[in-house]
Scaffold this active site. Structure first.
Site, PDB file in Angstrom:
ATOM      1  N   TYR A 179       0.907 -35.167 -35.850  1.00  0.00           N
ATOM      2  CA  TYR A 179      -0.461 -34.576 -35.779  1.00  0.00           C
ATOM      3  C   TYR A 179      -1.203 -34.749 -36.794  1.00  0.00           C
ATOM      4  CZ  TYR A 179       1.680 -32.075 -31.397  1.00  0.00           C
ATOM      5  OH  TYR A 179       1.983 -31.641 -30.255  1.00  0.00           O
ATOM      6  N   SER A 207      -0.630 -28.441 -22.096  1.00  0.00           N
ATOM      7  CA  SER A 207      -1.637 -28.727 -21.383  1.00  0.00           C
ATOM      8  C   SER A 207      -1.696 -27.791 -20.114  1.00  0.00           C
ATOM      9  CB  SER A 207      -1.548 -30.284 -20.919  1.00  0.00           C
ATOM     10  OG  SER A 207      -2.860 -30.703 -20.339  1.00  0.00           O
ATOM     11  N   LEU A 242      -4.199 -26.142 -19.285  1.00  0.00           N
ATOM     12  CA  LEU A 242      -5.632 -26.644 -18.358  1.00  0.00           C
ATOM     13  C   LEU A 242      -5.634 -27.877 -17.972  1.00  0.00           C
ATOM     14  CD1 LEU A 242      -8.311 -24.420 -20.536  1.00  0.00           C
ATOM     15  CD2 LEU A 242      -6.497 -23.760 -19.071  1.00  0.00           C
ATOM     16  N   GLY A 299      -5.924 -30.738 -19.457  1.00  0.00           N
ATOM     17  CA  GLY A 299      -6.958 -31.543 -20.113  1.00  0.00           C
ATOM     18  C   GLY A 299      -8.269 -30.844 -19.824  1.00  0.00           C
ATOM     19  N   GLY A 300      -8.578 -29.874 -19.380  1.00  0.00           N
ATOM     20  CA  GLY A 300      -9.645 -29.092 -19.363  1.00  0.00           C
ATOM     21  C   GLY A 300     -10.125 -29.091 -17.483  1.00  0.00           C
ATOM     22  N   LEU A 301      -9.137 -29.536 -17.036  1.00  0.00           N
ATOM     23  CA  LEU A 301      -9.488 -29.790 -15.360  1.00  0.00           C
ATOM     24  C   LEU A 301      -9.420 -28.244 -14.809  1.00  0.00           C
ATOM     25  CD1 LEU A 301      -9.669 -32.100 -13.088  1.00  0.00           C
ATOM     26  CD2 LEU A 301      -7.235 -31.345 -12.710  1.00  0.00           C
ATOM     27  N   LEU A 302      -8.582 -27.489 -15.353  1.00  0.00           N
ATOM     28  CA  LEU A 302      -8.537 -26.027 -14.653  1.00  0.00           C
ATOM     29  C   LEU A 302      -9.447 -25.136 -15.598  1.00  0.00           C
ATOM     30  CD1 LEU A 302      -4.612 -26.311 -14.100  1.00  0.00           C
ATOM     31  CD2 LEU A 302      -6.557 -26.427 -12.551  1.00  0.00           C
ATOM     32  N   GLY A 303     -10.577 -25.705 -16.460  1.00  0.00           N
ATOM     33  CA  GLY A 303     -10.960 -24.769 -17.221  1.00  0.00           C
ATOM     34  C   GLY A 303     -12.537 -24.550 -16.876  1.00  0.00           C
ATOM     35  N   GLY A 304     -12.811 -24.743 -15.394  1.00  0.00           N
ATOM     36  CA  GLY A 304     -14.317 -24.759 -14.891  1.00  0.00           C
ATOM     37  C   GLY A 304     -15.145 -25.918 -15.024  1.00  0.00           C
TER      38      GLY A 304
END
Length: 330
Positions: free
Chosen positions: A53, A216, A218, A220-225
């Protein structure tokens, strides 16, 4: 904060794991320290990182940021269950990887743990994780190296990441024959939109007493609204979320998901995390906040109780694959 046992161990960890992948590339050192202080103050004691990282050309930078935070004292290191990972080459872009500087040979395990300890400014790692399977190195060699590190007090437990179910079984069967403790955790891709882990990874982990640490959550953000944010002009989907939204079926699922939660007055990102906390075998999803505000949202998810009605509707929108082998055979 709520706590649970990590798999079959006696180790107590928070129901959320603080993921640190953004520390360095997207979040500067000072803000990263603030997020870690906030997380610890809220009761999150499980921190996850990896030696790569920071990414090229700054691989190892994230561990260094955690190390400077530990160096501030105040019982920071004593209060944290620290997990890091090895597998990938630490060579930066443009450099040719040197032999034995990646994967899971005994040599690279020894070399990598010493390097991580220096960057993290600590003398032990609680959970040392294999970031990927190594098809070239036998588990007999891997466990020999791990057992030495445990005897030296440099690591306490071993975990895996991105392992298929059969490799979890193979790893722990070899460990049992050697009298080694084996894997205690598995980090896998698992969320409402990606439930294939339910077929074999999670059943194998549960049978062997391995705690599931979803990454992950969410997707990659798909499930974050994401659709609501697009409509408000706040943020457009990118990366994995954008690629998935280009598929009509996925876009329809996300639309139904956001409409369902809007009807119940619920926030999508919080529900995605809360759903994972209801799943059998799940210990603590990894949340990787870039800001303190994002961490606050994740913390609210721990206290969120989803009704049977909402859980049933979520299963209808995002049906799982079903158990193996019935999901693909009679």
């Amino acid at each position: 904060m709520k706590y649970t046992q990590l798999g079959r161990t006696g180790l107590k960890v928070s129901r959320l794991t603080l993921g640190t992948m953004n520390f360095g590339p997207q979040t500067n050192e000072a803000d990263s320290h603030t997020i870690m202080d906030t997380a610890l103050g809220a009761g999150i004691n499980y921190f996850d990182t990896a030696n790569v990282y920071g990414w090229s050309p700054d691989k190892g930078r994230t561990e260094e940021i955690i190390g400077t935070w530990f160096a501030q004292g105040g019982e920071r290191r004593d209060k944290v269950v620290l997990a890091t990972k090895l597998y990938g080459s630490m060579a930066v872009d443009g450099e040719a990887p040197w032999p034995n500087h990646d994967r899971l040979s005994a040599l690279n395990i020894r070399r990598s743990v010493e390097a991580s300890l220096r960057r993290l400014q600590t003398d032990y790692i609680d959970i040392y994780q294999f970031h990927h399977i190594d098809r070239r190195t036998p588990f007999e060699e891997i466990w020999q190296a791990v057992d030495v590190l445990v005897q030296q007090g440099k690591i306490l437990y071993a975990g895996s990441s991105n392992f298929p179910g059969y490799k979890i079984a193979q790893a722990n069967e070899v460990a049992a024959r050697r009298g080694s403790y084996g894997l205690v955790s598995e980090q896998c891709l698992y969320n409402l939109a990606e439930r294939s882990a339910e077929m074999e990874v999670i059943p194998a982990a549960r049978d062997y007493g391995v705690g599931i640490i979803p990454w992950s959550p969410l997707h990659g953000g798909l499930l974050g609204g994401v659709l609501k944010k697009e409509g408000e002009g706040v943020r457009r989907a990118s990366g994995r979320a954008a690629a998935d939204l280009a598929k009509p079926q996925v876009r329809a699922q996300v639309k139904a998901y956001e409409e369902l939660l809007d009807k119940h007055g619920l926030e999508p990102g919080e529900v995605a995390l809360a759903w994972l906390l209801t799943r059998p075998g799940v210990t603590a999803p990894i949340v990787g906040p870039r800001t303190a505000e994002q961490l606050d949202s994740a913390l609210r998810a721990v206290e969120l109780d989803l009704s049977d009605e909402v859980l049933g509707s979520l299963d209808e929108i995002f049906p799982g694959p079903g158990p193996s082998p019935e999901s693909f055979a009679w």
